[in-house]
Scaffold this active site. Structure first.
Site, PDB file in Angstrom:
ATOM      1  N   GLU A  21      -1.502  79.837 -35.845  1.00  0.00           N
ATOM      2  CA  GLU A  21      -1.155  81.251 -35.729  1.00  0.00           C
ATOM      3  C   GLU A  21       0.330  81.413 -35.407  1.00  0.00           C
ATOM      4  O   GLU A  21       0.878  80.705 -34.553  1.00  0.00           O
ATOM      5  CB  GLU A  21      -1.984  81.892 -34.615  1.00  0.00           C
ATOM      6  CG  GLU A  21      -1.728  83.380 -34.427  1.00  0.00           C
ATOM      7  CD  GLU A  21      -2.723  83.994 -33.469  1.00  0.00           C
ATOM      8  OE1 GLU A  21      -3.935  83.917 -33.770  1.00  0.00           O
ATOM      9  OE2 GLU A  21      -2.297  84.528 -32.432  1.00  0.00           O
ATOM     10  N   ARG A 111      -9.055  95.438 -32.269  1.00  0.00           N
ATOM     11  CA  ARG A 111      -8.656  96.706 -31.679  1.00  0.00           C
ATOM     12  C   ARG A 111      -7.199  96.651 -31.257  1.00  0.00           C
ATOM     13  O   ARG A 111      -6.433  97.551 -31.488  1.00  0.00           O
ATOM     14  CB  ARG A 111      -9.538  97.063 -30.473  1.00  0.00           C
ATOM     15  CG  ARG A 111      -9.351  98.506 -30.015  1.00  0.00           C
ATOM     16  CD  ARG A 111      -9.726  98.711 -28.554  1.00  0.00           C
ATOM     17  NE  ARG A 111      -8.706  98.159 -27.676  1.00  0.00           N
ATOM     18  CZ  ARG A 111      -8.748  98.240 -26.355  1.00  0.00           C
ATOM     19  NH1 ARG A 111      -9.780  98.819 -25.774  1.00  0.00           N
ATOM     20  NH2 ARG A 111      -7.803  97.726 -25.612  1.00  0.00           N
ATOM     21  N   ASP A 113      -3.938  95.623 -28.312  1.00  0.00           N
ATOM     22  CA  ASP A 113      -3.516  96.086 -26.991  1.00  0.00           C
ATOM     23  C   ASP A 113      -3.220  97.575 -27.007  1.00  0.00           C
ATOM     24  O   ASP A 113      -2.905  98.144 -28.050  1.00  0.00           O
ATOM     25  CB  ASP A 113      -2.259  95.347 -26.534  1.00  0.00           C
ATOM     26  CG  ASP A 113      -2.577  93.965 -25.991  1.00  0.00           C
ATOM     27  OD1 ASP A 113      -3.633  93.828 -25.344  1.00  0.00           O
ATOM     28  OD2 ASP A 113      -1.780  93.043 -26.203  1.00  0.00           O
ATOM     29  N   TYR A 153     -14.876  86.677 -27.254  1.00  0.00           N
ATOM     30  CA  TYR A 153     -14.389  86.498 -25.883  1.00  0.00           C
ATOM     31  C   TYR A 153     -15.444  85.744 -25.067  1.00  0.00           C
ATOM     32  O   TYR A 153     -16.343  86.362 -24.485  1.00  0.00           O
ATOM     33  CB  TYR A 153     -14.077  87.850 -25.249  1.00  0.00           C
ATOM     34  CG  TYR A 153     -12.980  88.588 -25.973  1.00  0.00           C
ATOM     35  CD1 TYR A 153     -11.650  88.418 -25.608  1.00  0.00           C
ATOM     36  CD2 TYR A 153     -13.267  89.436 -27.042  1.00  0.00           C
ATOM     37  CE1 TYR A 153     -10.632  89.076 -26.283  1.00  0.00           C
ATOM     38  CE2 TYR A 153     -12.262  90.095 -27.729  1.00  0.00           C
ATOM     39  CZ  TYR A 153     -10.949  89.910 -27.338  1.00  0.00           C
ATOM     40  OH  TYR A 153      -9.940  90.554 -28.026  1.00  0.00           O
TER      41      TYR A 153
END
Length: 575
Positions: A21, A111, A113, A153
């Site tokens: 990434e 979504r 921050d 998560y």
């Protein structure tokens, strides 16, 4: 080929695989150098690479540009992150159409921050409230064209107080049309494995890739652990605490722990890991070389041994600042300051994965009070310097040890109305083994110039600037306000060195410096933090109006005393 198809093939073959990434660099130099870096790292054989997306589309153009290069120029299957914070449907569709035009067929739907300056996240009009809404929209409008990934998560989302409910939200997100999952960063392999078993028992069959970040520096580790609230094994925490002043030792621990984590995951049958690079390459290459996972062993081995760079010092920051921690020819080996070298692809990495303030409104008021006057700000900074409160809006952590040497002077400055964000004392040949100030190999000596960075209210600034200018030659300064006015007496375009070391058999090393580009990048962040803090209060409140007015009123100034043999002289320009 879609990432989901590649992941299924890898699962069938039961062979280990990895992905990487990156984030869009803040500067054109950084982007150009990142292209070179990605080209080198592509030889290691990642299954895919992913590129982050700034909240509200802040990096939209650069993200698309970087994704297009990875997919079209380097020929690597590419996943584009897409967040729905502050993004209406029109912006989302423009981003997805841009991805199609660039040949991108893989989206990580997030979504994201909260937008900067917002106390809590809320969907914008015509936008999406949760990642599941984004997944459904992509599926409804584009069918099976995109392979869609979502975040998982293992220890629950930071904003969720109910882990079971959070898990149900995750299941809903997968069932809405996700093809694969990338997990939050994993420091505790057992926590991930327990969550992965729970996912499978619940009927989730899509591939789950474990997120792994080789720890690059003590400060970045502490920051990310603080922001994500993931569990860090106590033995790792203790080792990092013992090695925190030695950058190379921290990197070595980071590689060692990442290798051990991946091996444990593989033993349990989890073959895929997603390596968060922070746009750095050395540690990632070392991890892959140790695991034998790189397609090109020669490429991995070229940088798999301990870095030739020296471990650098830790500047005593009372807030994150434009102080850079780098050796001029090795951009990434001294990540002590917030930004690093502006030429590095990793420039600004601490800002790439979320906003600074993670307090809620109640927590901010409890720790930082309810400021309505300049004296309230001065007393807040005084309390922080004295160690009476653990943080400031500009600093997640207490002052470093070497600040004890200048603590009394910092208290005086803040009482006078100079709100100090960063500082370090002058040093003239301290042994490299010194427990507080030392760094680098044994048998050497380290030096540093006295340095102070602070906010200066406009009522103090004219006289202060006059004193700085009268001391020109001995004093180097950089100053800027929120409106964009900038001034400096620095003569060198490549920056001003703050710290250097002399070691047996080596050239002089200059690991800490300041230059215009990094100072101005930090200026934008520093003034935005005033607005973030103001957003903790109701919009029309006295506190909000005062903080916004103060941001517009004050200057950010850093001051370097070039005479490192005069340890107390810098304070004269403040009085």
């Amino acid at each position: 080929m879609k990432v989901s198809d590649k992941l299924r093939q890898a699962a069938d073959s039961k062979r280990p695989y990895f992905s990487m990434e990156y984030f869009p660099p803040k500067t054109e130099q950084g982007l150009a150098n990142l292209y070179d870096r990605i080209e080198r790292m592509s030889r290691l054989g990642p299954m895919f690479v992913a590129v982050t997306w700034g909240a509200g589309g802040a990096t939209a153009q650069r993200t698309l540009e970087l994704c297009g290069a990875c997919q079209g120029v380097f020929g690597i299957e590419t996943v584009m992150h897409l967040t729905c914070t502050n993004m209406d449907r029109k912006k989302v569709d423009e981003a997805l159409e841009g991805a199609k035009e660039a040949g991108i067929q893989n989206i990580l739907a997030l979504r994201g921050d909260p937008p900067r300056g917002s106390e809590y996240w809320t969907a914008c009009e015509g936008g999406f409230e949760h990642a599941v809404d984004l997944v459904r929209h992509i599926r409804d409008k584009y069918g099976d064209y995109f392979s869609i990934g979502v975040a998982g998560y293992p220890e629950g989302h930071i904003e969720s107080s109910d882990k079971e409910q959070d898990f149900e939200y995750f299941v809903e997100k997968v069932e809405a049309g996700a093809d694969f999952v990338v997990s939050q960063l994993v420091y505790d392999a057992e926590a991930f494995l327990g969550w992965e078993r729970k996912c499978r028992a619940r009927g989730i069959k899509v591939p789950i890739v474990a997120g792994v970040l080789p720890i690059q520096s003590y400060q970045s580790f502490r920051r990310l652990a603080f922001l994500t609230k993931v569990h860090v094994p106590e033995d790792l925490r203790q080792k990092l605490e013992a090695a925190k002043t030695n950058d190379q030792a921290v990197k070595d621990l980071g590689v060692e722990h990442a290798v051990a984590t991946v091996r444990r995951l593989q033993e349990a049958g989890v073959m895929g890991v997603h390596l968060t690079t922070l746009n750095l390459e050395h540690s990632v290459q070392r991890v892959l070389a140790a695991l034998g996972m790189a397609e090109s062993p020669a490429a991995a081995g070229a940088l798999s041994g301990p870095s030739a760079a020296l471990p650098g010092p830790s500047v005593a920051l009372s807030g994150t600042s434009a102080v850079q921690g780098v050796e001029r020819q090795l951009w990434d080996d001294f990540p002590n300051g917030r930004w690093g070298d502006a030429r590095s692809p990793a420039f600004g990495s601490a800002d790439a994965y979320g906003a600074m303030l993670k307090f809620d409104a109640q927590g901010a008021s409890r720790v930082w009070g309810q400021p309505r006057a300049l004296e309230d700000i001065s007393q807040l900074f005084v309390r922080f310097v004295r160690g009476e409160i653990p943080s400031l809006p500009w600093s997640d952590e207490p002052l470093m040890g070497e600040t004890e040497r200048i603590r009394d002077e910092l208290v005086r400055l803040n009482e006078l109305g100079y709100w100090t964000l960063a500082s370090q004392p002058a040093l003239d040949g301290v042994a490299s083994t010194d427990a507080t100030h030392g760094w680098g190999p044994r048998g050497g000596y380290v030096y540093q110039k006295a340095f102070v960075e602070c906010f200066v209210p406009s009522r103090l600034f004219p006289a202060f600037l006059s004193r700085l200018q009268s001391a020109s030659g001995r004093i180097t300064y950089y100053a800027a306000n929120r409106q964009g006015d900038f001034m400096t007496n620095a003569q060198q375009s490549d920056g001003t060195a703050l710290t250097w070391g002399v070691f047996p058999g080596r050239a002089v090393v200059q690991p800490t410096l300041i230059d215009k580009m990094s100072f101005l990048a930090w200026r934008a962040e520093a003034f935005q933090t005033w607005r973030d803090w103001a957003a903790m209060f109701p919009q029309a409140s006295d506190e909000s109006r005062f903080l916004l007015g103060t941001a517009n009123d004050c200057w950010l100034v850093n001051v370097i005393d070039n005479d490192y043999k005069m340890s107390d002289a810098i304070w004269q320009v403040f009085h």
